[in-house]
Scaffold this motif. Sequence first.
Motif, PDB file in Angstrom:
ATOM      1  N   UNK B 195       0.831  -1.207   0.000  1.00 22.89           N
ATOM      2  CA  UNK B 195       0.000   0.000   0.000  1.00 22.89           C
ATOM      3  C   UNK B 195       0.861   1.250   0.000  1.00 22.89           C
ATOM      4  N   UNK B 196       2.143   1.073   0.315  1.00 22.05           N
ATOM      5  CA  UNK B 196       2.994   2.241   0.478  1.00 22.05           C
ATOM      6  C   UNK B 196       3.612   2.626  -0.862  1.00 22.05           C
ATOM      7  N   UNK B 197       2.993   3.578  -1.529  1.00 21.28           N
ATOM      8  CA  UNK B 197       3.418   3.931  -2.881  1.00 21.28           C
ATOM      9  C   UNK B 197       4.838   4.502  -2.925  1.00 21.28           C
ATOM     10  N   UNK B 198       5.226   5.221  -1.863  1.00 19.63           N
ATOM     11  CA  UNK B 198       6.579   5.786  -1.855  1.00 19.63           C
ATOM     12  C   UNK B 198       7.593   4.652  -2.007  1.00 19.63           C
ATOM     13  N   UNK B 199       7.375   3.605  -1.227  1.00 21.37           N
ATOM     14  CA  UNK B 199       8.293   2.474  -1.282  1.00 21.37           C
ATOM     15  C   UNK B 199       8.273   1.811  -2.648  1.00 21.37           C
ATOM     16  N   UNK B 200       7.059   1.630  -3.169  1.00 14.78           N
ATOM     17  CA  UNK B 200       6.908   0.972  -4.459  1.00 14.78           C
ATOM     18  C   UNK B 200       7.689   1.734  -5.521  1.00 14.78           C
ATOM     19  N   UNK B 201       7.537   3.055  -5.521  1.00 13.48           N
ATOM     20  CA  UNK B 201       8.220   3.847  -6.543  1.00 13.48           C
ATOM     21  C   UNK B 201       9.731   3.816  -6.348  1.00 13.48           C
ATOM     22  N   UNK B 202      10.143   3.624  -5.104  1.00 13.57           N
ATOM     23  CA  UNK B 202      11.588   3.611  -4.857  1.00 13.57           C
ATOM     24  C   UNK B 202      12.239   2.321  -5.332  1.00 13.57           C
ATOM     25  N   UNK B 203      11.493   1.237  -5.348  1.00 15.08           N
ATOM     26  CA  UNK B 203      12.153  -0.041  -5.565  1.00 15.08           C
ATOM     27  C   UNK B 203      11.702  -0.796  -6.829  1.00 15.08           C
ATOM     28  N   UNK B 204      10.460  -0.578  -7.278  1.00 11.30           N
ATOM     29  CA  UNK B 204       9.929  -1.421  -8.355  1.00 11.30           C
ATOM     30  C   UNK B 204      10.298  -0.904  -9.742  1.00 11.30           C
ATOM     31  N   UNK B 205      10.363  -1.842 -10.709  1.00  7.38           N
ATOM     32  CA  UNK B 205      10.651  -1.478 -12.095  1.00  7.38           C
ATOM     33  C   UNK B 205       9.381  -1.442 -12.935  1.00  7.38           C
ATOM     34  N   UNK B 206       8.554  -2.470 -12.758  1.00 10.28           N
ATOM     35  CA  UNK B 206       7.344  -2.569 -13.557  1.00 10.28           C
ATOM     36  C   UNK B 206       6.146  -2.679 -12.629  1.00 10.28           C
ATOM     37  N   UNK B 207       4.958  -2.483 -13.199  1.00 11.66           N
ATOM     38  CA  UNK B 207       3.775  -2.467 -12.349  1.00 11.66           C
ATOM     39  C   UNK B 207       2.574  -3.111 -13.036  1.00 11.66           C
ATOM     40  N   UNK B 208       1.804  -3.864 -12.257  1.00  7.63           N
ATOM     41  CA  UNK B 208       0.497  -4.344 -12.686  1.00  7.63           C
ATOM     42  C   UNK B 208      -0.509  -3.804 -11.682  1.00  7.63           C
ATOM     43  N   UNK B 209      -1.584  -3.183 -12.197  1.00  5.02           N
ATOM     44  CA  UNK B 209      -2.599  -2.633 -11.308  1.00  5.02           C
ATOM     45  C   UNK B 209      -3.884  -3.440 -11.452  1.00  5.02           C
TER      46      UNK B 209
END
Lengths: 332, 507
Positions: B195-209
């Motif tokens: 749920x923590x978008x800050x973390x997601x943006x810091x670490x992830x390369x790709x995304x599925x919503x």
Amino acid sequence: MPLWANPRVGLVVLLVLLVALFSTIRPAFLDTRLTLTPLQSDISVYLVIGLAQMSVLSLGHMNMAVGRMAATSAFAMGLVHHTLGAGLLVSLFTGLVVGAGLGALAGLIISRTGVNSFVVTLAMDFALVGLITILYTGVVDGVAFPTMPAGMEALRFDTFADYCAGEICGPRIPLVAPFALAAALLTGLLFRWSRVGREILMTGSSPRAAELSGIPTRGRVVQAHALSGLLAALAGFLLAANNGAFSAGIGDGFLLPSFLAPVLGGTLLAGGAVSVLGTVLGATLTQVIYKGLNLLQFQLDRLQLYIGLVLLAALSLDRARHVLAGRREAAP
Amino acid sequence: MLVAENLVKTFPGVRALDGATLTLQPGTVHALLGENGAGKSTLVKLLTGVYRPDGGRITLDGGELHLGGPLDAQRAGIGVVHQERNLIPAFSVAENIVLHHLPGRAGWLDRARMRAEARRCLDLLEVDLDPDTPVARLSVAQGQLVEIAKALSLDNKVLLLDEPTASLTGDEADRLYTVVRRLRDSGHAVVLVSHKLEEVFAVADTVTVLRDGRSVAEAEPLAGFTQGQIVDLMVGRAFASIELAERTVGEQAPPALRLDGVSTALGHRDVSLAVRPGEILGLYGLVGAGRSELAKAVLGLERITAGTVEVHGEPARIRNVGEALRRHRIGYVTEDRKDEGLFLEQPVTRNIAVTVWRRLARAGLVPDRRERALAETYVERLGIRVSSPRQLAGQLSGGNQQKVSLAKWLAADCDILIVDEPTVGIDVRTKAAFHELIAGLAAQGLALLLISSDLPEVVVLADRIAVMSDLRVVGELDNDHDYPRMSQQIIRLVHAETHVEGRVSAA
């Protein structure tokens, strides 16, 4: 919830079927004097002991000492009559106080030490077995008090049919039955509508959440166990009335039936939910099976075997019904 | 390459997944996002063999996978950290970590090798834990770290992390993400649900919503999105920024709750705090800083050894929650709603009315009608989604459970409310609703102590922010709601303290 999914409905259906079966094979099953009145006396005792167990199952606890709490209370009743010449009501009251006290003591130990209720009450049961023998040997030099308060004989043999107002006499219901009925109604009222009863159930549901919701959980544990002891004492009194003596053997056969009645009736071992009506039906069912098989002249060991099987079947049926109802409920 | 195509999963009454597709490349960190109930956890459970799909297929490097159970997934090299606890409390840390591949010698457990293996996994996360500690004695956060270590112990090609940082501190999360990056660089595929978008943006390369069981963005590069766009995708509408109620703090009024030099048996030293009516005091700190324990000490659940607690200017010796509630009108919304906040097996009505039965009762008996009316008031006021007020609390979603957990204190009409991590594991929309609610309560004149390790939450809501570290308050700041500036100051306070305490001597 559909009607058939209610556990109580299943018990009623089973009861009707068994009564029909027994009375077809042995018409004497419907004989009031021979069968039905003694049956009601038995049900009264086992209903009250079932309620005693139910009171602590509400917490998710167990009372393994129900039998010996009943015996100790019965001793107290016999003692005040024997040595002080106390009457029926004073004896009964004394016994109830002793029972409640023993229960409260168990509750206090459990809530203070945090030791499991099973262990605490089992230890208490052992201690009381010894104590009862010592007490009876010391006081009456035997296993029973020789006399009973006036009125106990009436409780043993009379039904309301023996009491008439002019031409109108009462039904053939034994005098012990109203005691059990009152106990059931009051216990039901307590758990269904009273604040204290609900707080006991919440404590059973989640002790931690109860504490963090401002419920005095230790007090509730003590109260539930005190109630259990009180009801055990009442069951001991009713059995003494049925047997005609305050004896050391009272409560010997209480432990298993005390679990059977509430559990058959849908009370959870895990705590947080009880059913008084279910306990009434559970106690009735066990005693009907017992009486019926007895009448069919099964020998005692066979009797035990068949009762075990019938109860196992009843519980499995109950589980199947529960699962089915769960599926039904979840479907759109 | 792991591909899940058009997965469908139906539970009685709910279609949890309705055509979800997830494509996972080796050497990437893949974020799986969506609101509560969008189907993220269901998808994770399909990929790890906990559930079987009703439609669609899962392929690994071209070959179709039929996962009959969690062991199949493990053999296929798919590791997972579920959102729920999956540790055996009576077993030690080491036993739990290597549970699925206990090293043996002729049928006997090789304890030395087991410990060494556990040590290796814990070291990856830089966690200082004795492998022989029973798991029952760990805190929630430590348990979470052990779960992650357990997933690391198998050399999995694919690692799924379902909300791995929900109960971790910023530091612990950073260490976890360092490991995640290392795994990615060595060719592993990592799926991150958070749920923590800050973390997601810091670490992830790709995304599925995911939204309502369908994938609305499939394996797209995260760099192409802003946080706002992602939220829009998740919610399915433009995200409305929250409007907080205007309020004035009674500057003249004596503090509703004041702690003066409080020390506790747990080791809190000389803690002083004050909250005035109408004020929100943020209590920020990392997990383990002793914030919840301080709250519990105020409520009498932990022993206070020195100092005083004053309620409305009067010294108070509170022995239990009942006293706090009835004598001082203090409520405590716990962080652990499942174990401490709710009675999962009881209906919503009783969960809400439990604090006020005393008030509802007539001659010791509680009429159902009054209880139900009270519950309905709060179900409506807080927008709790229930099929009926008699529904069991355990059947509600996380956000609704949290609302029920709060409702009983609102019903109790408290003056002072201690709110502990109110929005952990709650989706974006419900979180915003909670923030509005909390600000609204302060506007009504309640004194609020907001315990949170969610930095944006504290900066948005609090009037003042006290920072706790290692059982002490290390600083107090006036909040001007300027996030970049405030967050820097707060983090500096937290870290200044850790440096003095731990790191310097090691360097």
